[in-house]
Motif scaffolding. Structure first.
Motif, short mmCIF file in Angstrom:
data_model
loop_
_atom_site.label_atom_id
_atom_site.label_comp_id
_atom_site.label_asym_id
_atom_site.label_seq_id
_atom_site.Cartn_x
_atom_site.Cartn_y
_atom_site.Cartn_z
N VAL A 45 33.81 39.68 50.42
CA VAL A 45 34.90 39.17 51.20
C VAL A 45 36.09 39.00 50.20
O VAL A 45 37.26 39.48 50.44
CB VAL A 45 34.54 37.64 51.59
N GLY A 46 35.73 38.76 48.88
CA GLY A 46 36.89 38.53 48.03
C GLY A 46 37.64 40.13 47.63
O GLY A 46 38.64 39.95 47.44
N VAL A 47 36.71 40.86 47.23
CA VAL A 47 37.42 42.47 47.01
C VAL A 47 38.20 43.01 48.18
O VAL A 47 39.09 43.54 47.94
CB VAL A 47 36.43 43.42 46.52
N THR A 48 37.65 42.68 49.40
CA THR A 48 37.99 43.17 50.51
C THR A 48 39.62 42.58 50.77
O THR A 48 40.48 43.33 50.96
CB THR A 48 37.51 42.90 51.80
N ILE A 114 32.98 32.20 44.39
CA ILE A 114 32.47 33.96 43.97
C ILE A 114 33.64 34.69 44.69
O ILE A 114 33.91 35.87 44.25
CB ILE A 114 31.13 34.26 44.54
N ALA A 115 34.02 34.52 45.80
CA ALA A 115 35.25 35.28 46.50
C ALA A 115 36.40 35.39 45.64
O ALA A 115 37.05 36.23 45.60
CB ALA A 115 35.32 34.70 48.10
N LEU A 116 36.66 34.32 45.10
CA LEU A 116 37.88 34.08 44.41
C LEU A 116 37.78 34.75 43.14
O LEU A 116 38.82 35.53 42.67
CB LEU A 116 38.48 32.63 44.00
N THR A 117 36.69 34.62 42.53
CA THR A 117 36.46 35.70 41.17
C THR A 117 36.44 36.93 41.45
O THR A 117 37.13 37.77 40.89
CB THR A 117 35.05 35.11 40.77
N PHE A 119 37.91 38.53 43.99
CA PHE A 119 39.45 38.72 44.17
C PHE A 119 40.27 39.00 43.11
O PHE A 119 41.09 40.01 42.95
CB PHE A 119 39.96 37.46 45.00
N GLY A 120 39.97 38.19 42.06
CA GLY A 120 40.96 38.15 40.97
C GLY A 120 40.45 39.43 40.12
O GLY A 120 41.49 40.22 39.59
N VAL A 121 39.28 39.76 40.11
CA VAL A 121 39.02 41.03 39.23
C VAL A 121 39.23 42.08 39.77
O VAL A 121 40.07 42.94 39.22
CB VAL A 121 37.15 40.97 39.17
N LEU A 122 38.95 42.32 41.24
CA LEU A 122 39.41 43.73 41.72
C LEU A 122 40.89 43.79 41.96
O LEU A 122 41.61 44.59 41.90
CB LEU A 122 38.95 43.68 43.29
N PHE A 123 41.87 42.43 42.23
CA PHE A 123 43.36 42.56 42.36
C PHE A 123 43.87 43.08 40.70
O PHE A 123 44.65 43.90 40.95
CB PHE A 123 43.76 41.31 42.54
N ALA A 124 43.13 42.78 39.79
CA ALA A 124 43.74 43.17 38.50
C ALA A 124 43.23 44.70 38.03
O ALA A 124 44.10 45.56 37.79
CB ALA A 124 43.05 42.50 37.54
N ALA A 125 42.01 45.14 38.61
CA ALA A 125 41.69 46.29 38.47
C ALA A 125 42.48 47.38 39.18
O ALA A 125 42.81 48.50 38.71
CB ALA A 125 40.12 46.33 38.99
#
Length: 203
Positions: A45-48, A114-117, A119-125
């Motif tokens: 969900v977060g990465v999506t 977990i979803a926010l973590t 999200f942050g990692v993949l948004f940065a990546a």
């Protein structure tokens, strides 16, 4: 208005290009690592959500995205991955026993956290990544930002889905401490590479 043919070409071109670019890229690696560290569904969900925001930005701004300062973008990405590496390595080399570590891994981390973590990692990546630039370029080329965004988003979600499935199988066979240590080293590698890009990028 775009014809159905033009829209379909834009969508398929975006899907094919982004899928090929991202399959061996840090997006898949980061998602896989997150899945071995956390529960699969909130990670997905977060990465999506991160992918959705990124493709909207890329498609909306088109070629303008490529004009963002490379040094600043790379510096921010290096910082975020550096923080992630520090936290993972700190936890991975802590003195807690294995049972306490397993409980800490599976218990306190809520769905939202977990979803926010993730999200942050993949948004940065993804920021300034090849897939985002490709989305911007195709959006400008076809003048069909909505269809390009859909194609790019579907490609990113497909890659993430593959990483999640692989990550769950790996997670069942590895110790949590080992996962954290490997993840920390990989994230540190991402941080160093981004730092190198920041240093060598044109001002």
């Amino acid at each position: 208005m775009h014809t159905v043919g033009t829209a379909l070409i834009a969508l398929l071109s975006a899907f094919a290009l982004v899928f090929v670019v991202e399959l061996p890229d840090k997006t898949m690696v980061a998602t896989l690592i997150l899945t071995t560290r956390y529960r699969a569904w909130p990670v997905f969900v977060g990465v999506t959500a991160a992918f959705a925001v990124q493709v909207v930005i890329a498609a909306a701004f088109g070629g303008v995205l490529t004009l963002l300062p490379d040094r600043v973008v790379a510096g921010v990405v290096a910082l975020l991955f550096g923080v992630g590496a520090f936290l993972l390595l700190k936890e991975g080399f802590s003195k807690d026993d294995e049972d306490e570590d397993t409980a800490a891994t599976n218990g306190p981390a809520t769905f939202t956290r977990i979803a926010l973590t993730s999200f942050g990692v993949l948004f940065a990546a993804e920021w300034g990544d090849a897939s985002q630039i490709a989305t911007a370029g195709l959006s400008a080329k076809y003048a069909a930002p909505v269809w390009v965004a859909i194609g790019s988003f579907l490609a990113l979600v497909t890659v993430a889905g593959i990483a999640v499935l692989v990550g769950r199988k790996i997670a069942d066979r590895l110790r949590p401490k080992l996962i954290q240590r490997v993840a920390g080293v990989v994230f540190a590698g991402f941080a160093l590479f981004a730092l190198y890009q920041a240093i060598t990028a044109a001002p």
